[in-house]
Design an enzyme around this catalytic site. Structure first.
Site, PDB file in Angstrom:
ATOM      1  N   SER A  62       0.849  -1.190   0.000  1.00  0.00           N
ATOM      2  CA  SER A  62       0.000   0.000   0.000  1.00  0.00           C
ATOM      3  C   SER A  62       0.880   1.234   0.000  1.00  0.00           C
ATOM      4  O   SER A  62       2.034   1.190   0.450  1.00  0.00           O
ATOM      5  CB  SER A  62      -0.905   0.008   1.242  1.00  0.00           C
ATOM      6  OG  SER A  62      -1.586   1.247   1.367  1.00  0.00           O
ATOM      7  N   TYR A 111      -3.027  -0.552   9.846  1.00  0.00           N
ATOM      8  CA  TYR A 111      -2.956  -0.918   8.433  1.00  0.00           C
ATOM      9  C   TYR A 111      -1.603  -0.514   7.851  1.00  0.00           C
ATOM     10  O   TYR A 111      -0.934  -1.317   7.185  1.00  0.00           O
ATOM     11  CB  TYR A 111      -4.098  -0.260   7.656  1.00  0.00           C
ATOM     12  CG  TYR A 111      -4.162  -0.696   6.211  1.00  0.00           C
ATOM     13  CD1 TYR A 111      -4.759  -1.900   5.856  1.00  0.00           C
ATOM     14  CD2 TYR A 111      -3.606   0.083   5.191  1.00  0.00           C
ATOM     15  CE1 TYR A 111      -4.812  -2.325   4.539  1.00  0.00           C
ATOM     16  CE2 TYR A 111      -3.656  -0.329   3.870  1.00  0.00           C
ATOM     17  CZ  TYR A 111      -4.253  -1.523   3.541  1.00  0.00           C
ATOM     18  OH  TYR A 111      -4.287  -1.935   2.235  1.00  0.00           O
TER      19      TYR A 111
END
Length: 252
Positions: free
Chosen positions: A156, A169
């Protein structure tokens, strides 16, 4: 960062390859599984919701691709014996793996670290990092049976440059990046396994909607539009490329 957004794959790029896709029931995992199957692969659909996996199974058959397999597994509750049992079952059924897309993941919540729920933090790390690590430990021997195996870890943008409020995350994706580099170096000179990370970027998925509820979904690309780099990394054209960070979109 590297990108193969415009990669044009030859027909049947993945013919006779056996590829495991985690999080295959929805979003990017679903589209990647269908895309790999359309290129000739036998895809193993792994996820936690059997009904979603069965729907993808039917879609793959409907498009005329090789019959896939289904392996239900919830990474949140799975432990080392579960991954060992999975690897044993896959060895009995297939004898090898030619590729794996570690795609399953959860968002957690957008929150300051100070107020982040510790139990939710552990849950995110379990699904996004600990689970894929244990799975990879269990299936590396299966991948070593292939003459040309590819491991893709989903990264990500917030796992490459930290961003406020992305908490667990972001931390889990930074951990994935580091682990993939370690694994790539360990396997580089002893096996035919290559290991890379791939950042899909802003993509029209439920996770994206949860993270950006006010965003117009039509302003970001659909999963079908970003498959070029996925195919490049899973196919033979990326042979010998390992330990690298890839983007699935050119504007990242």
């Amino acid at each position: 960062m590297l990108c193969q957004f415009d990669y044009q794959s030859p027909a049947q790029l993945l013919k006779n390859r056996i590829i495991l896709v985690t999080g295959a029931g929805a979003g990017i995992g679903r589209v990647a599984a269908k895309t790999f199957a359309a290129q000739g692969a036998t895809v193993i659909l792994l996820g936690r919701t059997i009904s979603k996996l069965e729907a993808v199974y039917d879609e793959i058959l409907a498009q005329g691709s090789p019959e896939p397999a289904i392996y239900p597994l919830n990474l949140e509750g799975a432990s080392w014996p579960d991954y060992q049992a999975m690897a044993d079952r896959l060895y009995e059924e297939f004898g090898r793996l030619d590729g794996v897309l570690h795609n399953a993941g959860i968002l957690g919540r957008i929150s300051p670290v100070q107020s982040y729920n510790p139990e939710l933090w552990q849950q995110v790390m379990q699904v996004n990092f600990n689970g894929p690590v244990m799975m990879q430990q269990a299936i590396t021997a299966l991948l070593a049976e292939s003459e040309d195996a590819s491991v893709i870890f989903t990264s990500s943008s917030v796992g490459r440059k930290g961003k406020a409020f992305w908490g667990a995350y972001a931390a889990s994706k930074f951990a994935v990046e580091g682990f993939s580099q370690v694994l790539a170096q360990e396997l580089e000179n002893t096996t035919s396994i290559r290991v890379n990370t791939l950042n899909p970027g802003a993509t029209r998925t439920q996770m994206r909607c949860d993270a950006y509820p006010a965003e117009n979904p039509s302003t970001v690309r659909a999963p079908e539009e970003i498959m070029g780099t996925y195919l490049y990394l899973m196919g033979a054209d990326s042979k010998g490329i390992t330990g690298q960070m890839f983007n699935a979109q050119p504007d990242l």
